[in-house]
Scaffold this motif. Structure first.
Motif, PDB file in Angstrom:
ATOM      1  N   LEU A 186       0.794  -1.187  -0.057  1.00 54.03           N
ATOM      2  CA  LEU A 186       0.071   0.111  -0.083  1.00 54.03           C
ATOM      3  C   LEU A 186       0.691   1.103   0.051  1.00 54.03           C
ATOM      4  O   LEU A 186       0.615   2.285  -0.820  1.00 54.03           O
ATOM      5  N   LEU A 187       2.086   1.240   0.736  1.00 56.55           N
ATOM      6  CA  LEU A 187       2.860   2.478   0.692  1.00 56.55           C
ATOM      7  C   LEU A 187       3.469   2.514  -0.471  1.00 56.55           C
ATOM      8  O   LEU A 187       3.625   3.633  -0.976  1.00 56.55           O
ATOM      9  N   GLN A 188       4.036   1.516  -1.172  1.00 53.01           N
ATOM     10  CA  GLN A 188       4.582   1.666  -2.376  1.00 53.01           C
ATOM     11  C   GLN A 188       3.532   2.322  -3.363  1.00 53.01           C
ATOM     12  O   GLN A 188       4.027   2.858  -4.309  1.00 53.01           O
ATOM     13  N   SER A 189       2.338   1.594  -3.398  1.00 52.80           N
ATOM     14  CA  SER A 189       1.460   2.504  -4.260  1.00 52.80           C
ATOM     15  C   SER A 189       1.213   3.918  -4.089  1.00 52.80           C
ATOM     16  O   SER A 189       1.010   4.330  -5.090  1.00 52.80           O
ATOM     17  N   LEU A 190       1.281   4.523  -2.660  1.00 50.59           N
ATOM     18  CA  LEU A 190       1.284   5.711  -2.657  1.00 50.59           C
ATOM     19  C   LEU A 190       2.612   6.340  -3.160  1.00 50.59           C
ATOM     20  O   LEU A 190       2.209   7.612  -3.602  1.00 50.59           O
ATOM     21  N   THR A 191       3.674   6.189  -2.911  1.00 53.37           N
ATOM     22  CA  THR A 191       4.985   6.585  -3.182  1.00 53.37           C
ATOM     23  C   THR A 191       5.151   6.802  -4.774  1.00 53.37           C
ATOM     24  O   THR A 191       5.640   7.379  -5.325  1.00 53.37           O
ATOM     25  N   ALA A 192       4.411   5.670  -5.515  1.00 53.01           N
ATOM     26  CA  ALA A 192       4.353   5.730  -6.897  1.00 53.01           C
ATOM     27  C   ALA A 192       3.655   7.284  -7.396  1.00 53.01           C
ATOM     28  O   ALA A 192       3.724   7.549  -8.617  1.00 53.01           O
ATOM     29  N   VAL A 193       2.718   7.650  -6.376  1.00 48.97           N
ATOM     30  CA  VAL A 193       2.155   8.935  -7.106  1.00 48.97           C
ATOM     31  C   VAL A 193       3.202  10.041  -7.224  1.00 48.97           C
ATOM     32  O   VAL A 193       3.094  10.975  -8.041  1.00 48.97           O
ATOM     33  N   LEU A 194       4.170  10.047  -6.406  1.00 50.22           N
ATOM     34  CA  LEU A 194       5.241  11.075  -6.554  1.00 50.22           C
ATOM     35  C   LEU A 194       5.949  10.999  -7.956  1.00 50.22           C
ATOM     36  O   LEU A 194       6.684  12.200  -8.279  1.00 50.22           O
ATOM     37  N   ASP A 195       5.886   9.710  -8.484  1.00 50.25           N
ATOM     38  CA  ASP A 195       6.678   9.659  -9.741  1.00 50.25           C
ATOM     39  C   ASP A 195       5.506  10.085 -10.931  1.00 50.25           C
ATOM     40  O   ASP A 195       6.200   9.628 -12.227  1.00 50.25           O
ATOM     41  N   GLU A 196       4.464  10.310 -10.791  1.00 45.27           N
ATOM     42  CA  GLU A 196       3.652  10.565 -11.886  1.00 45.27           C
ATOM     43  C   GLU A 196       4.008  11.814 -12.712  1.00 45.27           C
ATOM     44  O   GLU A 196       4.516  12.754 -11.952  1.00 45.27           O
ATOM     45  N   PRO A 197       3.872  11.861 -13.811  1.00 43.48           N
ATOM     46  CA  PRO A 197       4.430  13.054 -14.637  1.00 43.48           C
ATOM     47  C   PRO A 197       3.288  14.148 -14.494  1.00 43.48           C
ATOM     48  O   PRO A 197       2.298  13.966 -14.678  1.00 43.48           O
ATOM     49  N   GLY A 198       3.961  15.262 -14.076  1.00 40.60           N
ATOM     50  CA  GLY A 198       3.341  16.494 -13.914  1.00 40.60           C
ATOM     51  C   GLY A 198       2.595  16.389 -12.698  1.00 40.60           C
ATOM     52  O   GLY A 198       1.327  17.136 -12.586  1.00 40.60           O
ATOM     53  N   VAL A 199       2.803  15.501 -11.697  1.00 39.78           N
ATOM     54  CA  VAL A 199       1.780  15.579 -10.327  1.00 39.78           C
ATOM     55  C   VAL A 199       2.080  16.949  -9.582  1.00 39.78           C
ATOM     56  O   VAL A 199       2.985  17.228  -9.721  1.00 39.78           O
ATOM     57  N   PHE A 226      -4.755  -4.627  -2.735  1.00 40.45           N
ATOM     58  CA  PHE A 226      -4.006  -3.719  -3.322  1.00 40.45           C
ATOM     59  C   PHE A 226      -4.957  -2.570  -3.688  1.00 40.45           C
ATOM     60  O   PHE A 226      -6.183  -2.521  -4.257  1.00 40.45           O
ATOM     61  N   VAL A 227      -4.281  -1.219  -3.427  1.00 46.27           N
ATOM     62  CA  VAL A 227      -5.151   0.019  -3.622  1.00 46.27           C
ATOM     63  C   VAL A 227      -4.332   0.939  -4.817  1.00 46.27           C
ATOM     64  O   VAL A 227      -2.963   0.972  -4.527  1.00 46.27           O
ATOM     65  N   LEU A 228      -5.206   1.386  -5.767  1.00 41.10           N
ATOM     66  CA  LEU A 228      -4.341   2.324  -6.778  1.00 41.10           C
ATOM     67  C   LEU A 228      -4.932   3.648  -6.461  1.00 41.10           C
ATOM     68  O   LEU A 228      -6.361   3.799  -6.586  1.00 41.10           O
ATOM     69  N   VAL A 229      -4.223   4.570  -6.414  1.00 40.19           N
ATOM     70  CA  VAL A 229      -4.634   6.016  -6.219  1.00 40.19           C
ATOM     71  C   VAL A 229      -5.007   6.525  -7.447  1.00 40.19           C
ATOM     72  O   VAL A 229      -4.414   6.575  -8.398  1.00 40.19           O
ATOM     73  N   PRO A 230      -6.438   6.997  -7.656  1.00 40.53           N
ATOM     74  CA  PRO A 230      -6.892   7.511  -8.712  1.00 40.53           C
ATOM     75  C   PRO A 230      -6.273   8.892  -9.162  1.00 40.53           C
ATOM     76  O   PRO A 230      -5.867   9.717  -8.336  1.00 40.53           O
ATOM     77  N   PRO A 231      -6.268   9.350 -10.449  1.00 38.16           N
ATOM     78  CA  PRO A 231      -5.865  10.538 -10.812  1.00 38.16           C
ATOM     79  C   PRO A 231      -6.729  11.844 -10.120  1.00 38.16           C
ATOM     80  O   PRO A 231      -7.855  11.401 -10.169  1.00 38.16           O
ATOM     81  N   ASP A 232      -6.094  12.838 -10.168  1.00 36.82           N
ATOM     82  CA  ASP A 232      -6.762  13.938  -9.724  1.00 36.82           C
ATOM     83  C   ASP A 232      -7.835  14.457 -11.179  1.00 36.82           C
ATOM     84  O   ASP A 232      -7.288  14.342 -12.192  1.00 36.82           O
TER      85      ASP A 232
END
Length: 702
Positions: free
Chosen positions: A122-135, A260-266
């Motif tokens: 779950l924490l890895q899924s959250l930190t993947a948000v930081l690598d999103e293009p243009g986050v 498993f949790v996937l954070v949806p985009p804004d």
């Protein structure tokens, strides 16, 4: 909501027995109660986790490797329902609720209820948000705090499971924190205008940014291989033997796995709260408040006390305590009185060694031997409240919420909160200095403005009692010095909150001296130019005054003003005559409306045509503003109100107001340049001193 208000050692077993009788039929209600409790009472999250662990460690049932016990099955059903609610928070991007639920999961990992593997995923899924293009910054920061705060709580178990993955998460968080260093100077409450380069946080112990503090705390724990959990967290297993036995045994193969949790985009058009107090502020759309918009700048907080008094948030324990106080302030904004009560009781929900005993807790049980009493809760609450109120560029909520909350805190516990408030005022006052003249910087001008407003509001709630003698030496400072301007502004605001004679009685005689420029020579009020019968235009003003007081129709008043213009034009030019009657008309309306705010509004609304008749050109609008400023020269608040209403009723334009104020400062600059400060009308002495200092500096003078 599941409440835990009494002694947890007795309450958790009693509540567990009651809940166990309701399972599995009422698992949905139990899960909802836990979810509401975690998101509305975050200071109780460790105890809610202990309650669930106690349920799963039900005595009297034999467990084997092939099947869950009845208690474990019931807990699994509760957690499945809890996760459904958590997934709803994720889908709606409710970051605050997400973060608090993840904290609950982290505590369950430490109690062997949830597997470390599933939480780590779950924490890895959250930190993947930081690598999103243009986050966006706000999205990345929320995800970083969700992951980092869980590591602070369950880092020991997660590190033992996969130390490499934990190190990678910390590295990602550190890279994100380092990428924001350049922007911190823009929102620092203690700017250093004369310093070139350098990290704002690396040499300044008086400001903090949450993500940077979190990374520092995680770095310290990583250096020690996560051998110890934060000492401030409560340890229910100490007084609950079933939990102690559960932790002594290996992790059950039937421990709960988080899905498993996937954070949806804004969403592009979504303006949701980030849950961390970065809302720009409410606005109105179709008569209803719009959701606050995201603010894409770091949140920098001001520290007022030493690390021996309030927590150092570069340590795990210090960060967790400060984060809990901030979350409580955020959640209970809807009820500040309840917030005040809860904040002063926070010591009940942390390890006994976390806070010093307060004076009113004399009858409380003594702490265990060997525990060291550490931080002052009252100072921490006041420091955190003020740091959020002074956050730049805008506070998470309207500043009056924080001001009123401090008042309620003082009323609840005057003997302990009062000294903390006094120390905070003195610390902030010492930071009122010329920019760059202090090693620790000086207060930003916007922070100084909020400080003086809070000081005046707070004093008005406590009979204006302050040790005013402390500031007498500062009355000899230059009139443009921030401390002297603070004193002058504070007294001005206090007069508004009371009345002139009341404030004059409170202040020492040194403040009464004209040279101090602290207290006005007379009460704020209007200055009606045509009140003297000997004035050459007294008769003209009197004729218009009688018409307006008799509530004559606007056509009659306008016709009389035109007659006066025609009469005056026989003795002077038409422009000069119009300027005189314009001045008379504006001051008469202001004079009739000076009795109260309602009188003022009625006068403007009834005789708006008269004002617009004299504001057809730029010169006429400028004169109207000049007359209004002159009429209310001794009351700056009324100047702002009159200008605002003139713009609202379209008598003048915003550009006219700007030009009027710019003209005043240009006159000041000219007076400084020719050395005629005393003989130039319309020059503010303090503004003149400031312009003169800038002028001399530009010329290389002292």
């Amino acid at each position: 909501m599941i409440l835990l208000e009494s002694d947890p050692a007795r309450e958790i077993p009693r509540l567990a027995n009651h809940v166990r009788d309701q399972l599995p039929a009422s698992s949905g209600a139990v899960a909802e109660g836990l979810r509401i409790g975690c998101t509305e009472q975050p200071y109780k999250i460790p105890l809610y986790a202990a309650l669930v662990a106690f349920l799963s460690a039900s005595p009297g049932e034999e467990s084997d490797d092939d099947a869950d016990t009845g208690a474990q099955v019931a807990v699994r059903v509760v957690l499945e329902d809890f996760v459904k609610g958590f997934q709803a928070y994720v889908d709606e991007l409710k970051w605050l609720q997400m973060r608090l639920c993840i904290q609950f999961f982290a505590h369950l990992v430490t109690l062997h209820v949830i597997t470390p593997k599933s939480l780590l995923a779950l924490l890895q899924s959250l930190t993947a948000v930081l690598d999103e293009p243009g986050v966006s910054y706000s999205r990345a920061r929320c995800a970083a705090l969700c992951a980092g705060e869980a590591l602070l709580r369950a880092g020991k178990e997660l590190f033992a499971h996969d130390g490499v993955a934990v190190g990678q998460i910390i590295t990602i968080l550190r890279v994100f924190a380092d990428s924001q260093v350049g922007e911190l100077a823009l929102v620092s409450p203690l700017p250093r205008l004369y310093e070139k380069g350098g990290d704002v946080l690396s040499h300044d112990h008086e400001i903090r940014e949450p993500v940077s503090s979190l990374v520092a705390a995680l770095g310290a724990m990583q250096a020690a291989s996560f051998e110890q959990t934060p000492s401030s967290l409560p340890r229910p297993q100490k007084y609950l033997p079933p939990l102690e036995n559960k932790l002594a045994a290996p992790l059950s193969p039937h421990a709960f796995d988080l899905p498993f949790v996937l954070v949806p985009p804004d969403a592009l058009d979504l303006e949701s709260e980030d849950g961390l107090g970065t809302a720009v502020g409410p606005s109105i759309e179709d008569g209803k408040p719009k959701p606050p918009a995201k603010l894409e700048v770091p949140s920098v907080y001001l520290r007022l006390f030493d690390e021996e008094v309030t927590p150092n948030d570069h340590t795990a324990s210090g960060y967790l305590v400060r984060s809990c106080v901030r979350d409580t302030l955020e959640i209970f904004e809807v009820n500040r009185k309840e917030a005040a009560r809860i904040l002063l009781d926070l010591h009940r929900w942390w390890d006994p060694s976390t806070f010093k005993r307060r004076h009113q807790d004399d009858d409380a049980s003594p702490p265990p031997e060997g525990d060291i009493m550490e931080w002052n809760l009252d100072c921490l609450v006041i420091e955190t409240t003020l740091s959020m109120a002074f956050q730049l560029p805008i506070s998470p909520h309207v500043p009056v919420y924080y001001y009123a909350l401090i008042t309620d805190l003082c009323k609840l516990s005057p003997s302990t909160v009062g000294p903390a408030v006094g120390k905070s005022i003195r610390k902030l006052y010492r930071l009122l200095e010329d920019q760059g003249s202090l090693d620790d910087g000086a207060l930003d001008v916007e922070v100084a403005r909020r400080f003086v407003e809070w000081f005046a509001v707070h004093m008005s709630n406590f009979s204006f009692n302050w040790v005013w003698k402390e500031w007498i030496p500062d009355l000899d400072l230059p009139r443009c010095h921030p401390r002297r301007r603070f004193i002058q502004r504070a007294i001005e605001l206090e007069i508004r909150a009371a009345y002139f004679d009341r404030i004059k009685e409170v202040l020492p005689v040194e403040y009464h001296e004209p040279e101090a420029s602290a207290l006005p020579e007379e009460a704020p009020g209007p200055e009606y130019e045509y009140d003297d019968p000997r004035h050459p235009h007294f008769a003209k003003a009197e004729s218009l005054t009688n018409l307006i007081k008799n509530r004559s129709k606007v056509d009659a008043v306008l016709a009389r003003a035109q007659e006066l213009c025609a009469e005056a034009a026989t003795q002077m030019s038409e422009d000069e005559a119009t300027a005189i009657i314009r001045s008379v008309s504006v001051q008469v309306i202001l004079h009739v409306g000076s009795r109260s705010f309602s009188h003022f509004l009625n006068a403007i609304e009834r005789y708006l045509s008269l004002l617009k008749f004299f504001s057809k050109d730029t010169e006429g609008k400028a004169q109207i503003l000049d007359m209004a400023a002159k009429f209310w020269r001794r009351n700056s608040q009324m100047i702002a109100i009159v200008f605002d209403k003139f713009m609202q009723y379209q008598v003048v334009d915003p550009a006219d107001v700007y030009s009027s104020q710019l003209k005043t400062y240009m006159n000041t600059l000219e007076a400084v340049s020719i050395g005629r400060l005393d003989s130039t009308p319309g020059v503010d002495p303090a503004a003149a001193d400031m312009v003169k200092a800038i002028w001399n500096s530009a010329l290389g003078g002292e």
